[in-house]
Design an enzyme around this catalytic site. Sequence first.
Site, short mmCIF file in Angstrom:
data_model
loop_
_atom_site.label_atom_id
_atom_site.label_comp_id
_atom_site.label_asym_id
_atom_site.label_seq_id
_atom_site.Cartn_x
_atom_site.Cartn_y
_atom_site.Cartn_z
CG ASP A 107 -0.34 -0.15 2.53
OD1 ASP A 107 0.66 -0.88 2.63
OD2 ASP A 107 -0.82 0.48 3.49
CG HIS A 108 3.19 2.60 2.38
ND1 HIS A 108 3.17 3.82 3.01
CD2 HIS A 108 2.33 1.81 3.09
CE1 HIS A 108 2.36 3.77 4.07
NE2 HIS A 108 1.84 2.55 4.13
#
Lengths: 305, 305
Positions: B66-67
């Site tokens: 998610d990064h």
Amino acid sequence: MSINLTILGCHSATPRANAFPTAQYLEINNRHFLIDCGEGTQRQMRKYKVGFTKINHIFISHLHGDHFYGLIGLLSTYGILSREKELHIFGPKGIKEVTLLQLKISQSHAKYPLIFHELTSKESELIFEDDKVTVRTIPLKHRVYTNGYLFTEKEKPKKLHIDNINHYEEIDRADYNNIKAGKDIVLSTGEIVPNSELTLPPKKPLSYAFCSDTCYKPDIIPIIKNADLLYHEATFLADKTDLAKKTKHATTKEAALIAKEATVNKLIIGHYSGRYKDITLFKDEAQEIFKNTKLAEPGKVFKII
Amino acid sequence: MSINLTILGCHSATPRANAFPTAQYLEINNRHFLIDCGEGTQRQMRKYKVGFTKINHIFISHLHGDHFYGLIGLLSTYGILSREKELHIFGPKGIKEVTLLQLKISQSHAKYPLIFHELTSKESELIFEDDKVTVRTIPLKHRVYTNGYLFTEKEKPKKLHIDNINHYEEIDRADYNNIKAGKDIVLSTGEIVPNSELTLPPKKPLSYAFCSDTCYKPDIIPIIKNADLLYHEATFLADKTDLAKKTKHATTKEAALIAKEATVNKLIIGHYSGRYKDITLFKDEAQEIFKNTKLAEPGKVFKII
């Protein structure tokens, strides 16, 4: 027996605020497949209420980013959701290595069985079969190794013609499997009741052909012949036929020609280049050649019952 | 001198229709940086009209999907846009291998220079410096190796106090650089004009500290002390302190404590867990400890002039 196709994304690679790369969710004969998985697919799945857990098979056409960069996010999410069921990934050779490296580097190894089926053949091949559906590859021609996929319902057994069966007291439930299997029934009098009298023909199996990305490739026509539904990419309008050739994409007219020659029932076009602001032009052009053409749009559902 | 921070995404990993994983676009002292790049970031950039070509440096905090799962799509898009300028990627070791493999497999090798700066140190280090800005790492504590980043404007030279300078006919433009550099001026009479009379203090350099993902880690306080703006993750409300500890995330109260102890000017919180429907609770809780707390929301811009 039915087909229910949800378009999750249908635009080409260049990102725009309201464009989504290729992804489709297919329900066919009670099987649930994801076809291609561009960046952001899992968010589109949430938006259009596609159940994550129903999907056990994902089919990736080719390894250009706009067709598979969303896969790793989806696989990670399955981990977060504590998936335990097998997940099968079909796609070109290389998909396993890159996916496993991404999972490794994120320290998010899949705890569920993740099974890769890497494709290398240039001939159409049967790659999936169960009691409901078969899936064959449709070899396409693009800048990298690419397959489309033909999803076909299995032929169902004949249906019992109960009204006719009930005329014969002798015939009981024990005979039903034989009747469904196509056998005639011999009565105690020696009379033969032909199977055709005791059965109704099963519903015609439905089929869906997904063809993206590809240049105009008429040798796929025998593979997709008479499909009920065909998705064929149409990245460009006919004014960009040269550019389509160069980039190994198809135009509206080429997609429509394939649909016409293959005598499919309905054509869906998509993968629109970002250069066109008004996609209704795609429909107008394709319909000059193949009337029953529809435009892919995010969230649009195509049903055949 | 100014800071202009656009939140592109600020939610944690589980996908939802209206949630976007971490990504921020930072303009600081006329430099343009992308911080983290979750899936779908390039689409958010389009949506919020972030100029793709201005960005030459991307800072990735850690290799959870998610990064950084949006990075490869962005890099591919730079290829499609025929980028020629260098692009620098800062992030944990491993980011180079996985990125290059993805580009190779898509046959979309970057034609522009793609320069990786892989980080391994557990101490804060200076990783970028030009005439406008410095960037230091902020070692964080999460389930994988993670850095926050401290972006600080360079001290500007003193400003000329033109009104005072004009009192002295002898002082002309040739002296200006010496005056800006802090030197006194000796007149022909032997009189010394002190530099403090001829200059105005420069504007205080601004700083922005980005801290995500991390558990409560008070030893970062000296590094981010007095920052003008702090983003600190707050995945959970304080009722889930145990879960925060277990997953190595922070709560609202922990984020606010860090802001308070570091005497920053403003705190932004984000990375909200999907379990909470009403994110205003995050603000309420954090403000009990640190009043000047704001909520990250996609598209929100924080300006300091």
